[in-house]
Write an enzyme that holds these catalytic residues in place. Structure first.
Site, short mmCIF file in Angstrom:
data_model
loop_
_atom_site.label_atom_id
_atom_site.label_comp_id
_atom_site.label_asym_id
_atom_site.label_seq_id
_atom_site.Cartn_x
_atom_site.Cartn_y
_atom_site.Cartn_z
N SER A 123 -24.01 28.78 18.10
CA SER A 123 -23.12 29.13 19.20
C SER A 123 -23.46 30.51 19.77
CB SER A 123 -21.66 29.05 18.72
OG SER A 123 -20.75 29.01 19.79
N ASP A 145 -21.39 22.11 19.39
CA ASP A 145 -21.39 23.43 18.77
C ASP A 145 -21.86 23.41 17.32
OD1 ASP A 145 -20.19 25.87 17.38
OD2 ASP A 145 -19.61 26.26 19.45
#
Length: 282
Positions: free
Chosen positions: A38, A159
């Site tokens: 991320s 993610d």
């Protein structure tokens, strides 16, 4: 001996990591291996490309762009963050990314993602996917409810922090013996159960893996933090994290708060610089 950086995410709290890496660039400290998920992967990209000041410009400098964080985007596109802005307009036009320096960098760079169907962590290394780095970092940054999945080579990815919030075990498996872990939360922080988890089955029923991973995200994160704390006591890892509490969420837009956290990252790395150099060289 193999030195490494392990970088967690945290949304806009990732500016802390940007400050840490700015100090690393200033000191010309380049490790053998970097893994990020991320926001950690986003910040790592500019570190690998050797672009001082770029993380500050990309995050804090762009935060008031109307498309950077927008409820309108969320309602119309199901994307809170302007993903086309962040992963196309900014790197290719507004704050150019140095692709040549990035590709020529010798260190390993691993990007963590989560497979939507299986819920497992999937990792991609720069040398095998150099041309696709922006797509992979985008996938690693696509948090459920905030962005859409990214399709890559037959997989739907989201993610990386969902399946593997702080990828220290992957780094150790890859042979890192001198791991430096950059966390975006202060010491003692533990994650609570995500209130959005109960909504996952309704929104992502076609992606059972990501639904299951989100259910246990908080416990997986807390287990990882406890593991890291044990390694730190044993002197097997060096941890850099905010030396004081910052009341801030992952969608913060206050440039003063963000700048303060960025500067804290810089100063925390500065305060540990002798320790960092010693840890790497031992």
């Amino acid at each position: 001996m193999k030195s490494g950086l392990i970088l967690e995410g945290g949304g806009m709290r990732g500016v802390y990591t940007g400050g840490v890496l700015e100090k690393f660039l200033e000191e010309e400290i380049f490790v053998d291996y970097i893994i990020g998920v991320s926001a950690g992967a986003c910040n790592a990209s500019s570190y690998v490309s050797r672009q001082t000041g770029r993380n500050h410009k990309v995050t804090i400098g762009s935060v008031h762009h109307p498309d950077y964080i927008s409820v309108k985007n969320l309602l119309l596109k199901r994307e809170l963050f302007g993903m086309n802005l962040i992963f196309d307009d900014i790197p290719n036009r507004l704050v150019p990314f140095d692709y040549d320096s990035f590709h020529n960098a010798t260190e390993e760079f691993v990007i963590g993602t989560t497979d939507c169907l299986t819920g497992e962590a999937v990792y991609f290394e720069k040398r095998q996917h150099a041309k696709d780095v922006l797509s992979l970092v985008r996938a690693s940054s696509s948090l459920p409810f905030m962005a859409k999945p990214v399709e890559f080579k037959g997989r739907l990815l989201m993610d990386g922090g969902v399946a593997d919030p702080i990828p220290i075990r992957k780094a150790l498996e890859d042979g890192v013996t001198k791991p430096i872990i950059v966390l975006t939360k202060e010491k003692g922080y533990r994650k609570k159960k995500n209130s959005f988890a109960k909504l996952m089955p309704a929104f992502y029923r076609q992606f059972p893996g990501i639904v299951k991973s989100m259910e246990n995200w908080y416990s997986r994160y807390n287990e990882m933090v406890e593991f890291i704390e044990e390694l730190e006591v044993e002197g097997k890892v060096l941890v850099i994290q905010p030396s004081r509490f910052f009341k801030m969420n992952g969608m913060e837009r206050d440039t003063e708060k963000l700048t303060e956290l960025y500067n804290q990252g810089y100063h925390d790395a500065e305060a540990k610089m002798l320790e960092i150099k010693k840890f790497i060289s031992l």
